[in-house]
Design an enzyme around this catalytic site. Structure first.
Site, short mmCIF file in Angstrom:
data_model
loop_
_atom_site.label_atom_id
_atom_site.label_comp_id
_atom_site.label_asym_id
_atom_site.label_seq_id
_atom_site.Cartn_x
_atom_site.Cartn_y
_atom_site.Cartn_z
N ASP A 54 0.88 -1.17 0.00
CA ASP A 54 0.00 0.00 0.00
C ASP A 54 0.91 1.22 0.00
O ASP A 54 2.13 1.11 0.20
CB ASP A 54 -0.90 0.00 1.25
N SER A 55 0.31 2.39 -0.17
CA SER A 55 1.10 3.62 -0.12
C SER A 55 1.57 3.92 1.31
O SER A 55 2.52 4.66 1.51
CB SER A 55 0.26 4.79 -0.62
N CYS A 68 -4.33 -1.43 -1.96
CA CYS A 68 -4.50 0.01 -2.13
C CYS A 68 -5.56 0.19 -3.21
O CYS A 68 -5.40 -0.32 -4.33
CB CYS A 68 -3.17 0.60 -2.57
N GLU A 113 -2.49 8.54 8.66
CA GLU A 113 -1.02 8.43 8.74
C GLU A 113 -0.50 9.14 9.99
O GLU A 113 0.49 8.74 10.58
CB GLU A 113 -0.37 9.02 7.48
N CYS A 143 -10.98 2.99 0.21
CA CYS A 143 -9.57 3.31 0.43
C CYS A 143 -9.17 2.48 1.64
O CYS A 143 -9.89 2.47 2.64
CB CYS A 143 -9.40 4.80 0.73
N THR A 144 -8.06 1.79 1.52
CA THR A 144 -7.71 0.86 2.61
C THR A 144 -7.32 1.58 3.90
O THR A 144 -7.21 0.96 4.94
CB THR A 144 -6.58 -0.10 2.17
N HIS A 145 -7.11 2.89 3.83
CA HIS A 145 -6.87 3.63 5.07
C HIS A 145 -8.15 3.81 5.89
O HIS A 145 -8.10 3.97 7.10
CB HIS A 145 -6.32 5.04 4.77
#
Ligand code: DGL
Length: 267
Positions: free
Chosen positions: A12-13, A75, A154, A186-188
């Protein structure tokens, strides 16, 4: 090392793909997992398709150098913008997060009004709308980008007044639209599940594609005879492209277990 003994690669990012790792650890506890979080270049969601494809290729090459047997593109931005091109050039099996999420949304909605929230790049690509309409053309879809969610995650502001206010503002049009199902595209975002659920209001189902993705990975391992022969809990290695300390902190808090190793890599 035989093919079956190799690890599952995940990228992922940033920390978002850990939502998929959590489900993989739960469902496939005996598999080794090697995770790459591109923390130096996060976010992907504001970048062009060419850039996301270039970064994704580099991430795949890194995971391949670790001898993995399958790679999860954890992602949504990379799954929406780069997966078809990656699949055409990659020999290893790839699993994206978009289709599993679209399937779950079509299955869960009762009033056939679905909202999709994701990064600007994912929403602009229209990939979720296409995927959901392919499954059921009668579903009405509202989609919108929530670009502030990724930096909030993040930063580790998972339970915070600023995050709650942000969610209330982003979800206001979703409430007006009357969706009974929201795809966390969005995986976040599953890290903000409680906050998003609070802003969405009662009775709204949040679809987190992580769980569906883990089911798909399990199916693919079985189909290809790639399940590990081991039955013990195995290792989780994490690599990042920038400073590991904060990443380790967020990862341990989220996964609820110590992470033995978080290492910085340079491309
Ligand atoms: N977690 C990623 C996604 O699912 C990327 C977020 C970002 O880097 O903007 O879209």
């Amino acid at each position: 090392m035989t093919e079956r003994e190799k690890a599952i690669g995940v990228f992922d990012s940033g920390v978002g793909g850990l939502t998929v790792v959590r489900e993989l650890l739960e469902r496939l506890p005996a598999e080794d997992i090697i995770y790459f979080g591109d923390s130096a270049r996060v976010p992907y969601g504001t970048k062009s398709p060419e850039t996301v494809l270039r970064f994704s290729r580099q991430n795949l090459a890194f995971l391949e150098s670790k001898h993995v047997k399958l790679i999860v593109v954890a992602c949504n931005t990379a799954s929406s913008l780069a997966l078809p091109a990656l699949e055409a050039e990659e020999e290893l099996p790839l699993v994206g997060v978009l289709l599993p999420g679209a399937r779950a949304a079509a299955r869960e909605t009762r009033n056939r009004r679905v909202a999709v929230i994701g990064t600007t790049a994912t929403i602009n690509s229209g990939a979720y709308e296409r995927a959901i309409r392919d499954i059921d053309p009668g579903i009405e879809i509202w989609s919108g980008a929530c670009p502030l969610f990724v930096p909030l995650v993040e930063e580790g502001w998972l339970d915070d007044e600023v995050t709650r206010l942000t969610a209330a503002r982003y979800l206001e049009p979703v409430r007006r639209f009357g969706a009974d199902t929201i795809v966390l595209g969005c995986t976040h975002y599953p890290l903000l599940e409680e906050t998003i659920a609070g802003a969405a209001g009662p009775g709204v189902v949040l679809v987190d594609s992580a769980q569906e993705t883990a089911i798909e990975v399990e199916g693919l391992l079985d189909e290809r005879g790639l399940r590990t022969p081991s039955s013990e809990r195995r290792r989780l290695e994490i690599y990042v492209s920038d400073l590991p300390a904060r990443f380790r902190e967020v990862a341990e808090r989220f996964l609820g277990r110590p992470v033995e190793r978080v290492e910085r890599v340079r491309f």
